[in-house]
Design a protein around this motif. Sequence first.
Motif, PDB file in Angstrom:
ATOM      1  N   PHE A   1      50.953  22.800  20.425  1.00 53.12           N
ATOM      2  CA  PHE A   1      50.205  21.766  21.123  1.00 53.12           C
ATOM      3  C   PHE A   1      51.182  20.994  21.994  1.00 53.12           C
ATOM      4  O   PHE A   1      52.155  20.429  21.494  1.00 53.12           O
ATOM      5  CB  PHE A   1      49.531  20.815  20.128  1.00 53.12           C
TER       6      PHE A   1
ATOM      7  N   ARG B   1      51.472  18.782  25.998  1.00 53.10           N
ATOM      8  CA  ARG B   1      50.938  18.351  27.284  1.00 53.10           C
ATOM      9  C   ARG B   1      51.846  18.803  28.423  1.00 53.10           C
ATOM     10  O   ARG B   1      51.445  18.755  29.579  1.00 53.10           O
ATOM     11  CB  ARG B   1      50.795  16.826  27.309  1.00 53.10           C
TER      12      ARG B   1
ATOM     13  N   HIS C   1      46.450  22.979  25.138  1.00 50.99           N
ATOM     14  CA  HIS C   1      46.303  21.567  25.493  1.00 50.99           C
ATOM     15  C   HIS C   1      45.029  21.015  24.865  1.00 50.99           C
ATOM     16  O   HIS C   1      44.566  19.935  25.227  1.00 50.99           O
ATOM     17  CB  HIS C   1      46.272  21.404  27.014  1.00 50.99           C
ATOM     18  N   ALA C   2      44.441  21.770  23.931  1.00 44.32           N
ATOM     19  CA  ALA C   2      43.179  21.400  23.279  1.00 44.32           C
ATOM     20  C   ALA C   2      43.360  20.154  22.422  1.00 44.32           C
ATOM     21  O   ALA C   2      44.483  19.742  22.103  1.00 44.32           O
ATOM     22  CB  ALA C   2      42.688  22.563  22.416  1.00 44.32           C
ATOM     23  N   ASN C   3      42.261  19.590  21.995  1.00 47.18           N
ATOM     24  CA  ASN C   3      42.270  18.461  21.077  1.00 47.18           C
ATOM     25  C   ASN C   3      42.757  18.946  19.718  1.00 47.18           C
ATOM     26  O   ASN C   3      42.181  19.887  19.148  1.00 47.18           O
ATOM     27  CB  ASN C   3      40.862  17.865  20.965  1.00 47.18           C
ATOM     28  N   LEU C   4      43.808  18.330  19.198  1.00 44.92           N
ATOM     29  CA  LEU C   4      44.446  18.776  17.965  1.00 44.92           C
ATOM     30  C   LEU C   4      43.468  18.834  16.797  1.00 44.92           C
ATOM     31  O   LEU C   4      43.340  19.867  16.133  1.00 44.92           O
ATOM     32  CB  LEU C   4      45.630  17.856  17.624  1.00 44.92           C
TER      33      LEU C   4
ATOM     34  N   ASP D   1      40.127  18.842  16.657  1.00 46.58           N
ATOM     35  CA  ASP D   1      39.038  19.799  16.854  1.00 46.58           C
ATOM     36  C   ASP D   1      39.529  21.228  16.678  1.00 46.58           C
ATOM     37  O   ASP D   1      38.862  22.048  16.039  1.00 46.58           O
ATOM     38  CB  ASP D   1      38.414  19.637  18.247  1.00 46.58           C
ATOM     39  N   GLU D   2      40.686  21.525  17.235  1.00 46.02           N
ATOM     40  CA  GLU D   2      41.213  22.896  17.165  1.00 46.02           C
ATOM     41  C   GLU D   2      41.583  23.280  15.732  1.00 46.02           C
ATOM     42  O   GLU D   2      41.286  24.388  15.284  1.00 46.02           O
ATOM     43  CB  GLU D   2      42.430  23.035  18.089  1.00 46.02           C
TER      44      GLU D   2
ATOM     45  N   GLN E   1      49.651  13.244  12.567  1.00 47.81           N
ATOM     46  CA  GLN E   1      48.300  13.141  13.127  1.00 47.81           C
ATOM     47  C   GLN E   1      47.290  13.881  12.249  1.00 47.81           C
ATOM     48  O   GLN E   1      46.187  13.386  11.999  1.00 47.81           O
ATOM     49  CB  GLN E   1      48.268  13.709  14.544  1.00 47.81           C
TER      50      GLN E   1
END
Length: 184
Positions: free
Chosen positions: A83, A85, A99-102, A104-105, A127
Amino acid sequence: MRKVIYGINLSLDGCCDHTKFGGGKDILEYFTRLMDGVDLIVYGRKTYELMVPYWPDAAKNPNSTKEEREFAQAFDSIQKLVFSRTLTIADDRNTTITHANLGDEIRKLKQQPGGNISIGGVNLPLQLIELGLVDEFHYVIHPVIVGEGRGLLEAAGLKENLSLKLIESKVLESGCIALHYVKN
């Protein structure tokens, strides 16, 4: 459901800066065994850049110790998801950058068939701990007090205590203690 497992080395005073204390063959053996059953490693950019290309190179280096080669080969063979950016290209054949939402992924990955998901580093695991997505904790406590350096959970934003159950403890030859916890 796949489990998310977190493994890290710590000093007695909670420092997680690996440059502050050494390692040994028994520690590498412990983490190599921890990779059994893992088919995905998830990192943030900083931890990924610490691990790659170091371990893939160690897997091919004839000067690496047996324990280094075994860990490196296990590490190198597992798929990785990073992950970031800022990263756009992976330096490793088994790595995907996202670059997905941590949260959710990881929730999606936990629902998919497969082995365990290993996470490492500090920021990304923190997180995931805050989101309640870490199932197991593997702490290797080194017999040293460093008196400085980054503490593991010093920036934790937990809304309530996270109760854990110790399911295994083991004293390693080096004097380190390996602790294995699961969420209650």
